[in-house]
Design an enzyme around this catalytic site. Structure first.
Site, PDB file in Angstrom:
ATOM      1  N   SER A 277      -3.450  -0.090  14.624  1.00 34.04           N
ATOM      2  CA  SER A 277      -4.154   1.172  14.894  1.00 34.04           C
ATOM      3  C   SER A 277      -4.606   1.176  16.341  1.00 34.04           C
ATOM      4  O   SER A 277      -4.862   0.106  16.915  1.00 34.04           O
ATOM      5  CB  SER A 277      -5.383   1.270  13.991  1.00 34.04           C
ATOM      6  OG  SER A 277      -6.248   2.298  14.451  1.00 34.04           O
TER       7      SER A 277
ATOM      8  N   TYR B  74     -12.966  -3.367  11.803  1.00 28.60           N
ATOM      9  CA  TYR B  74     -11.650  -2.722  11.634  1.00 28.60           C
ATOM     10  C   TYR B  74     -10.816  -2.937  12.895  1.00 28.60           C
ATOM     11  O   TYR B  74      -9.648  -3.335  12.836  1.00 28.60           O
ATOM     12  CB  TYR B  74     -11.838  -1.235  11.360  1.00 28.60           C
ATOM     13  CG  TYR B  74     -10.534  -0.471  11.200  1.00 28.60           C
ATOM     14  CD1 TYR B  74      -9.711  -0.671  10.098  1.00 28.60           C
ATOM     15  CD2 TYR B  74     -10.131   0.465  12.156  1.00 28.60           C
ATOM     16  CE1 TYR B  74      -8.514   0.045   9.952  1.00 28.60           C
ATOM     17  CE2 TYR B  74      -8.943   1.176  12.015  1.00 28.60           C
ATOM     18  CZ  TYR B  74      -8.141   0.955  10.913  1.00 28.60           C
ATOM     19  OH  TYR B  74      -6.953   1.655  10.763  1.00 28.60           O
TER      20      TYR B  74
ATOM     21  N   GLY C  34       0.820  -1.217   0.000  1.00 27.61           N
ATOM     22  CA  GLY C  34       0.000   0.000   0.000  1.00 27.61           C
ATOM     23  C   GLY C  34       0.844   1.253   0.000  1.00 27.61           C
ATOM     24  O   GLY C  34       0.572   2.201   0.744  1.00 27.61           O
TER      25      GLY C  34
ATOM     26  N   ASN D 286       1.402   3.256  -2.712  1.00 26.14           N
ATOM     27  CA  ASN D 286       1.102   4.197  -3.794  1.00 26.14           C
ATOM     28  C   ASN D 286       0.551   5.519  -3.259  1.00 26.14           C
ATOM     29  O   ASN D 286       0.429   6.493  -3.992  1.00 26.14           O
ATOM     30  CB  ASN D 286       0.113   3.597  -4.795  1.00 26.14           C
ATOM     31  CG  ASN D 286      -1.184   3.151  -4.150  1.00 26.14           C
ATOM     32  OD1 ASN D 286      -1.223   2.081  -3.546  1.00 26.14           O
ATOM     33  ND2 ASN D 286      -2.222   3.966  -4.236  1.00 26.14           N
ATOM     34  N   THR D 287       0.188   5.546  -1.985  1.00 23.78           N
ATOM     35  CA  THR D 287      -0.395   6.769  -1.409  1.00 23.78           C
ATOM     36  C   THR D 287      -0.197   6.742   0.114  1.00 23.78           C
ATOM     37  O   THR D 287       0.359   5.801   0.665  1.00 23.78           O
ATOM     38  CB  THR D 287      -1.899   6.882  -1.759  1.00 23.78           C
ATOM     39  OG1 THR D 287      -2.395   8.144  -1.321  1.00 23.78           O
ATOM     40  CG2 THR D 287      -2.723   5.791  -1.108  1.00 23.78           C
ATOM     41  N   GLY D 288      -0.663   7.814   0.768  1.00 26.77           N
ATOM     42  CA  GLY D 288      -0.742   7.835   2.225  1.00 26.77           C
ATOM     43  C   GLY D 288       0.584   7.630   2.940  1.00 26.77           C
ATOM     44  O   GLY D 288       1.651   8.005   2.454  1.00 26.77           O
ATOM     45  N   ILE D 289       0.488   7.001   4.109  1.00 32.87           N
ATOM     46  CA  ILE D 289       1.659   6.808   4.961  1.00 32.87           C
ATOM     47  C   ILE D 289       2.679   5.900   4.259  1.00 32.87           C
ATOM     48  O   ILE D 289       3.886   6.122   4.352  1.00 32.87           O
ATOM     49  CB  ILE D 289       1.231   6.181   6.306  1.00 32.87           C
ATOM     50  CG1 ILE D 289       0.125   7.023   6.972  1.00 32.87           C
ATOM     51  CG2 ILE D 289       2.413   6.045   7.246  1.00 32.87           C
ATOM     52  CD1 ILE D 289      -0.563   6.335   8.147  1.00 32.87           C
ATOM     53  N   GLY D 290       2.180   4.901   3.543  1.00 34.57           N
ATOM     54  CA  GLY D 290       3.077   3.954   2.874  1.00 34.57           C
ATOM     55  C   GLY D 290       3.965   4.635   1.841  1.00 34.57           C
ATOM     56  O   GLY D 290       5.150   4.297   1.711  1.00 34.57           O
TER      57      GLY D 290
HETATM   58  N1  LIG Z   1      -4.700   7.377   8.617  1.00 39.68           N
HETATM   59  C1  LIG Z   1      -4.849   7.105   9.894  1.00 39.68           C
HETATM   60  O1  LIG Z   1      -5.279   7.953  10.701  1.00 39.68           O
HETATM   61  C2  LIG Z   1      -4.507   5.739  10.423  1.00 39.68           C
HETATM   62  C3  LIG Z   1      -4.690   5.513  11.798  1.00 39.68           C
HETATM   63  C4  LIG Z   1      -4.379   4.260  12.309  1.00 39.68           C
HETATM   64  C5  LIG Z   1      -3.897   3.267  11.463  1.00 39.68           C
HETATM   65  N2  LIG Z   1      -3.738   3.510  10.123  1.00 39.68           N
HETATM   66  C6  LIG Z   1      -3.248   2.426   9.267  1.00 39.68           C
HETATM   67  O2  LIG Z   1      -2.210   2.915   8.434  1.00 39.68           O
HETATM   68  C7  LIG Z   1      -2.143   2.107   7.249  1.00 39.68           C
HETATM   69  C8  LIG Z   1      -1.986   3.015   6.039  1.00 39.68           C
HETATM   70  O3  LIG Z   1      -3.197   3.730   5.878  1.00 39.68           O
HETATM   71  P1  LIG Z   1      -3.278   5.216   5.276  1.00 39.68           P
HETATM   72  O4  LIG Z   1      -3.821   6.054   6.343  1.00 39.68           O
HETATM   73  O5  LIG Z   1      -2.024   5.578   4.592  1.00 39.68           O
HETATM   74  O6  LIG Z   1      -4.473   4.980   4.232  1.00 39.68           O
HETATM   75  P2  LIG Z   1      -4.605   5.199   2.658  1.00 39.68           P
HETATM   76  O7  LIG Z   1      -4.122   6.534   2.257  1.00 39.68           O
HETATM   77  O8  LIG Z   1      -6.008   4.816   2.344  1.00 39.68           O
HETATM   78  O9  LIG Z   1      -3.604   4.090   2.066  1.00 39.68           O
HETATM   79  C9  LIG Z   1      -3.924   2.727   2.171  1.00 39.68           C
HETATM   80  C10 LIG Z   1      -3.117   1.950   1.157  1.00 39.68           C
HETATM   81  O10 LIG Z   1      -3.541   0.566   1.228  1.00 39.68           O
HETATM   82  C11 LIG Z   1      -3.795   0.131  -0.096  1.00 39.68           C
HETATM   83  N3  LIG Z   1      -4.752  -0.970  -0.206  1.00 39.68           N
HETATM   84  C12 LIG Z   1      -6.029  -1.012   0.233  1.00 39.68           C
HETATM   85  N4  LIG Z   1      -6.598  -2.171  -0.160  1.00 39.68           N
HETATM   86  C13 LIG Z   1      -5.656  -2.864  -0.846  1.00 39.68           C
HETATM   87  C14 LIG Z   1      -5.631  -4.106  -1.509  1.00 39.68           C
HETATM   88  N5  LIG Z   1      -6.709  -4.897  -1.591  1.00 39.68           N
HETATM   89  N6  LIG Z   1      -4.488  -4.502  -2.103  1.00 39.68           N
HETATM   90  C15 LIG Z   1      -3.390  -3.728  -2.083  1.00 39.68           C
HETATM   91  N7  LIG Z   1      -3.342  -2.521  -1.489  1.00 39.68           N
HETATM   92  C16 LIG Z   1      -4.476  -2.102  -0.874  1.00 39.68           C
HETATM   93  C17 LIG Z   1      -4.329   1.367  -0.804  1.00 39.68           C
HETATM   94  O11 LIG Z   1      -4.289   1.172  -2.210  1.00 39.68           O
HETATM   95  P3  LIG Z   1      -5.402   1.866  -3.181  1.00 39.68           P
HETATM   96  O12 LIG Z   1      -4.948   3.291  -3.338  1.00 39.68           O
HETATM   97  O13 LIG Z   1      -5.322   1.064  -4.435  1.00 39.68           O
HETATM   98  O14 LIG Z   1      -6.722   1.753  -2.474  1.00 39.68           O
HETATM   99  C18 LIG Z   1      -3.353   2.404  -0.290  1.00 39.68           C
HETATM  100  O15 LIG Z   1      -2.151   2.319  -1.005  1.00 39.68           O
HETATM  101  C19 LIG Z   1      -3.393   1.247   7.248  1.00 39.68           C
HETATM  102  O16 LIG Z   1      -3.068  -0.068   7.642  1.00 39.68           O
HETATM  103  C20 LIG Z   1      -4.283   1.887   8.302  1.00 39.68           C
HETATM  104  O17 LIG Z   1      -5.147   0.963   8.934  1.00 39.68           O
HETATM  105  C21 LIG Z   1      -4.026   4.736   9.598  1.00 39.68           C
END
Ligand SMILES: NC(=O)c1ccc[n+]([C@@H]2O[C@H](COP(=O)([O-])OP(=O)(O)OC[C@H]3O[C@@H](n4cnc5c(N)ncnc54)[C@H](OP(=O)(O)O)[C@@H]3O)[C@@H](O)[C@H]2O)c1
Length: 324
Positions: A165, A193, A25, A27-31
């Protein structure tokens, strides 16, 4: 925002020349921030994402920001166990080392849905398919980890980081029943979740225990909460549900750069090795914390491991079972 001072900055990431990292993951966000910062420190980075367009765009952006050309996209769709296996096979055909597996991808609070896996008939209806959040956040990452574990062990010192989380705290109020984890009846999007994020921690507990029992040192498996981070994570929440969560994540949460710090610490800091940090749960910014009782329990960790093994053997006929 609400967290204590920074214990770790990107400038503390050591030189990662010669290291190979997979970030799911990214391609966007924290990753994507994690992939960029590791590439900046000369790591060979694998952007593991489901969309070729988004993944290749991220690769191009990371290369141009960092000047590191050793950044590659390999397709990984966590909603398909076949895709997980293909990803692992393609990775292993290209690389013989893996030093960092960052299980970061996730979905949150999706309406009830099912992954593409598992058409075999079983006596219990709940086993027919795998629920979307359970599939993405836990089952596929568990399978990926097991397929790559021998390479991680061969490459030690190595790290596995499961991005959890603080949503897992909800397991204080309601604990999951694994036999009903894929059921539509009783499904709650936040509850599910929270369960899957507790599972991310339990996998660290059990893997750490098993590695120790086998005498395998220097494979460091930990989990973290990144903080409340402004990303696209809220996109899965239906418009009619949880305005509050969407508002916070879209507006007043911390920036992804801050959200990346805790997992970057666990994935790269030398302190993880010098302090022998294993089977732990970290919160912003790179501070040890305690997961809630459900997610710390060795009994729950063993039960989840057995349940997931059984599920994978049912869904993936040629699955050999966990290597340890
Ligand atoms: N943001 C917060 O406040 C927060 C808080 C606690 C924990 N987290 C955790 O942090 C992690 C990163 O989340 P984020 O906040 O950066 O969210 P995000 O911006 O939505 O990024 C999530 C990433 O996961 C990918 N993904 C989702 N479903 C997938 C699948 N079936 N196969 C492959 N990739 C998939 C998405 O790809 P697509 O772009 O293709 O959908 C995207 O690259 C997650 O595990 C989340 O639970 C986040």
């Amino acid at each position: 925002m609400f967290f204590s001072s920074k214990h770790f900055e990107f400038s503390d990431i050591p030189d990662l020349s010669g290291k190979v990292a997979i970030i799911t993951g990214s391609n966007t966000g924290i990753g994507k921030i994690c992939a960029t910062e590791m590439a900046r420190k000369n790591c060979q980075v694998i952007v593991a994402s489901r969309s070729e367009d988004k993944g290749q765009a991220a690769v191009a952006e990371i290369k141009s920001i960092t000047g590191n050309d050793n950044v590659e996209f390999i397709k990984l769709d966590l909603l398909s166990l076949k895709s997980v296996k293909q990803f692992a096979e393609e990775f292993k055909s290209k690389y013989d080392k893996l030093h960092i597996l960052l299980n970061n991808a996730g979905v949150m609070m999706c309406p009830y849905g099912l992954s593409e896996d598992g058409m075999q008939m079983k006596f219990t209806i709940y086993r027919l398919r795998i629920e979307t959040q359970f599939a993405t956040n836990h089952v596929a990452h568990y399978y990926l980890t097991m397929l790559l574990l021998p390479t991680l062990i061969d490459s030690k010192p190595s790290r596995i980081v499961n991005v959890s989380s603080d949503g897992h705290n909800y397991t204080c109020i309601s604990e999951p029943n694994l036999d009903k984890i894929n059921a539509k009846e009783g499904y709650g999007s936040f509850k599910q979740y929270s369960y899957t994020k507790a599972f991310n921690i339990l996998v660290c507990v059990e893997l750490t225990k098993r590695l120790k029992a086998k005498g395998i040192e220097n494979v460091y498996v930990n989990a973290n909460h990144p903080g409340l981070v402004k990303t696209e994570l809220a996109r899965h929440i239906s418009l009619f549900e949880s305005f509050y969560v969407r508002f916070v994540l879209n507006n007043i949460a911390m920036e992804p750069e801050q959200g990346a710090l805790t997992q970057m610490y666990l994935a790269t800091s030398q302190e993880v090795e010098s302090k022998n940090i294993k089977g732990q749960y970290y919160v912003p910014y790179a501070k040890p914390s305690s997961a809630v009782a459900y997610a710390r329990s060795e009994k729950n960790a063993a039960a989840l491991y057995d349940f997931t093994e059984e599920l994978l053997k049912e869904k993936v006929p040629d699955y050999q079972g966990a290597p340890i």
